[in-house]
Enzyme design. Structure first.
Site, short mmCIF file in Angstrom:
data_model
loop_
_atom_site.label_atom_id
_atom_site.label_comp_id
_atom_site.label_asym_id
_atom_site.label_seq_id
_atom_site.Cartn_x
_atom_site.Cartn_y
_atom_site.Cartn_z
N ARG A 59 0.87 -1.17 0.00
CA ARG A 59 0.00 0.00 0.00
C ARG A 59 0.91 1.22 0.00
O ARG A 59 2.13 1.08 0.08
CB ARG A 59 -1.02 -0.03 1.16
CG ARG A 59 -0.69 -0.88 2.33
CD ARG A 59 0.41 -0.36 3.16
NE ARG A 59 0.18 1.03 3.44
CZ ARG A 59 1.10 1.91 3.63
NH1 ARG A 59 2.37 1.56 3.60
NH2 ARG A 59 0.83 3.18 3.86
N GLY A 60 0.32 2.40 -0.06
CA GLY A 60 1.14 3.60 -0.23
C GLY A 60 1.26 3.88 -1.72
O GLY A 60 1.60 2.97 -2.50
N ALA A 61 0.99 5.14 -2.10
CA ALA A 61 0.85 5.45 -3.52
C ALA A 61 2.04 5.02 -4.38
O ALA A 61 1.87 4.33 -5.39
CB ALA A 61 0.56 6.95 -3.67
N ARG A 95 -7.07 -0.25 -7.07
CA ARG A 95 -7.40 0.71 -6.01
C ARG A 95 -7.64 2.07 -6.67
O ARG A 95 -6.87 2.46 -7.54
CB ARG A 95 -6.29 0.81 -4.95
CG ARG A 95 -6.33 -0.36 -3.96
CD ARG A 95 -5.48 -0.13 -2.75
NE ARG A 95 -6.10 0.73 -1.77
CZ ARG A 95 -5.45 1.22 -0.70
NH1 ARG A 95 -4.18 0.93 -0.50
NH2 ARG A 95 -6.09 1.97 0.18
N GLN A 207 -2.05 2.08 9.93
CA GLN A 207 -0.75 2.16 9.25
C GLN A 207 0.28 2.92 10.10
O GLN A 207 1.48 2.72 9.94
CB GLN A 207 -0.90 2.88 7.89
CG GLN A 207 -1.64 2.08 6.84
CD GLN A 207 -3.11 2.44 6.80
OE1 GLN A 207 -3.71 2.79 7.83
NE2 GLN A 207 -3.72 2.34 5.64
N ASP A 248 -1.94 10.68 -1.77
CA ASP A 248 -2.26 9.65 -2.77
C ASP A 248 -2.57 10.26 -4.12
O ASP A 248 -2.48 9.60 -5.15
CB ASP A 248 -3.44 8.80 -2.28
CG ASP A 248 -3.00 7.96 -1.11
OD1 ASP A 248 -3.02 8.49 0.02
OD2 ASP A 248 -2.59 6.81 -1.33
N ASN A 258 -5.39 12.35 0.86
CA ASN A 258 -4.51 11.47 1.66
C ASN A 258 -5.41 10.69 2.63
O ASN A 258 -6.63 10.85 2.64
CB ASN A 258 -3.46 12.30 2.40
CG ASN A 258 -2.35 11.43 2.98
OD1 ASN A 258 -1.79 10.59 2.28
ND2 ASN A 258 -2.06 11.58 4.26
N LYS A 259 -4.78 9.85 3.43
CA LYS A 259 -5.51 8.96 4.34
C LYS A 259 -6.56 9.73 5.15
O LYS A 259 -6.32 10.84 5.59
CB LYS A 259 -4.49 8.27 5.26
CG LYS A 259 -5.06 7.27 6.22
CD LYS A 259 -5.90 6.21 5.57
CE LYS A 259 -5.18 5.44 4.49
NZ LYS A 259 -6.08 4.54 3.71
O1 MRU Z 1 -4.46 3.04 2.24
P1 MRU Z 1 -2.98 3.24 2.13
O2 MRU Z 1 -2.21 2.60 3.24
O3 MRU Z 1 -2.47 2.87 0.75
O4 MRU Z 1 -2.81 4.81 2.28
C1 MRU Z 1 -1.54 5.37 2.21
C2 MRU Z 1 -1.49 6.81 2.45
O5 MRU Z 1 -2.49 7.48 2.64
C3 MRU Z 1 -0.16 7.46 2.35
O6 MRU Z 1 -0.05 8.53 3.24
C4 MRU Z 1 0.03 7.94 0.93
O7 MRU Z 1 -0.15 6.89 0.02
C5 MRU Z 1 1.35 8.53 0.71
S1 MRU Z 1 2.58 7.28 0.59
C6 MRU Z 1 4.09 7.97 0.29
#
Ligand code: MRU
Length: 369
Positions: A59-61, A95, A207, A248, A258-259
């Site tokens: 996960r993470g962009a 996603r 996370q 993201d 973002n999250k």
């Molecule tokens: O749902 P996730 O764990 O993929 O969400 C991740 C985030 O929101 C991160 O902050 C974002 O992707 C930036 S990662 C460098």
């Protein structure tokens, strides 16, 4: 190739979150098992990559993008051109919010266009590798620019640690190495600047508690876990010098997805005159849209992630319900912070105001013809 038996490496030791392990074989860390177990998972067919993204093994962009790129390599290896085209279409839906997914797929597809069938696998692999190598350079660029912010705050603090608050995991585990929001912190720590991180636990998937706290510990960075709602209180009491989050998807006018919960941190930061920065790799800018609240698709996930909590008890992985049977729940995974609440965007080319002008000045090649 990292040695799985050694567990997570420190960033400066060349940590990677995804790697080519042999012909038709890619490996990742199954991040659902962290922090209690460090498990390496195999991707052997492109659908493994698709599942790794949708089920959040990765996960993470930036890492989502890299996984899609490697999945296209697996598709080419497995099934040649027809599998490659099918995979490119299917992976794009794995996603919805992180724009790096589409960006990485487009890049591999463009690299492979016009390549004959014999060269397809090699071209896809080369592009996936390039995306990963470039991602590390992007993180280091963000790190160097963000380091100057931390250095300036440290100069005012007379040896006291600079307190950075972050939300979710925008760390090494969300990228290829170093992270985005964490890169300035890691570089400051390596430079001997005292820095301490407030880590939001980040419900519902945690996370923050499961990934950010874990990787900060592996890198020796002082940190404290807090519940998501503590940030405002800490800011009111002068205990946060700087907020840095990841993103993201950021629109060309600087609205940041973002999250879930990031927006509330930005509101609290604004109310308390705490600078709120977003670490933004250029791969996360969506140049096709300007209004984040209207145009960024927000992923809605299984409500079970809200009603149930995962942890380890007596060494056994377990999930417990926190609600009465039948309690309805909703699980919005991201929110959008409007550009007006963002002090600046820390990119690999420098820090930009969160605005169309700011972004276009740093990335003029994206200006409309
Ligand atoms: O749902 P996730 O764990 O993929 O969400 C991740 C985030 O929101 C991160 O902050 C974002 O992707 C930036 S990662 C460098």
């Amino acid at each position: 190739m990292p040695d799985p038996a050694r567990g997570m490496l420190a960033c400066r030791d060349g940590f990677r979150t995804i790697w080519h392990a042999g012909d038709g074989h890619v490996q990742i860390i199954d991040q659902r098992k962290l922090p209690h177990d460090y498990v390496v998972a195999d991707l052997r067919v492109w659908r493994d990559g698709e599942r790794a993204i949708s089920d959040m093994l990765v996960r993470g962009a930036p890492l989502i993008g890299a996984t899609a790129a490697y999945s296209l390599y697996l598709a080419a290896f497995e099934e040649g051109r027809s599998g490659f085209d099918t995979a490119a279409a299917a992976l794009a839906g794995s996603r919805p919010t992180a724009v790096n997914l589409r960006w990485a797929i487009d890049r591999v597809v463009a690299r492979c266009r016009g390549v004959d069938d014999a060269g397809l696998t090699a071209a896809a692999l080369a592009e996936a590798r390039a995306i990963c190598d470039e991602d590390v350079e992007i993180s280091l660029g963000i790190g160097r620019h963000g380091l100057e912010l931390i250095r300036r705050i440290a100069e005012r603090k007379d040896g006291e640690p600079v307190n950075v608050l972050t939300h979710c995991n925008a760390g090494a585990l969300a990228t290829l190495n170093y992270g985005t929001a964490t890169a300035p912190v890691y570089l400051a720590h390596e430079a001997g600047i005292p820095v301490h991180v407030w880590v939001d636990e980040t419900r519902p998937r945690n996370q923050g508690s499961q990934l950010t706290a874990y990787e900060l510990a592996h890198n020796g960075v002082p940190h404290t876990l807090i519940v998501d709602n503590a940030g405002g209180h800490l800011m009111q009491h002068g205990l946060v010098d700087l907020v840095v989050t990841g993103t993201d998807r950021t629109t060309r006018s600087g609205d940041v997805a973002n999250k879930i919960g990031t927006y509330l941190k930005a509101l609290a930061a604004d109310d308390n005159d705490v600078p709120f920065y977003v670490a933004l790799p250029s791969t996360t800018i969506d140049w096709t849209i300007a209004d984040g609240i209207r145009d960024i698709p927000i992923e809605e996930r299984d409500p079970g992630e809200v009603t149930d909590v995962y942890g380890v008890s007596d060494g056994m992985r377990t999930t417990v319900s926190t609600v009465a049977d039948g309690t309805p729940a909703a699980n919005y995974a991201f929110d959008v912070t409007p550009a007006r609440l963002v002090t600046g965007l820390i990119t690999e080319r420098g820090i930009a105001p969160a605005s169309r002008d700011g972004l276009e000045r740093l990335f003029p090649e994206y200006l409309p013809e």
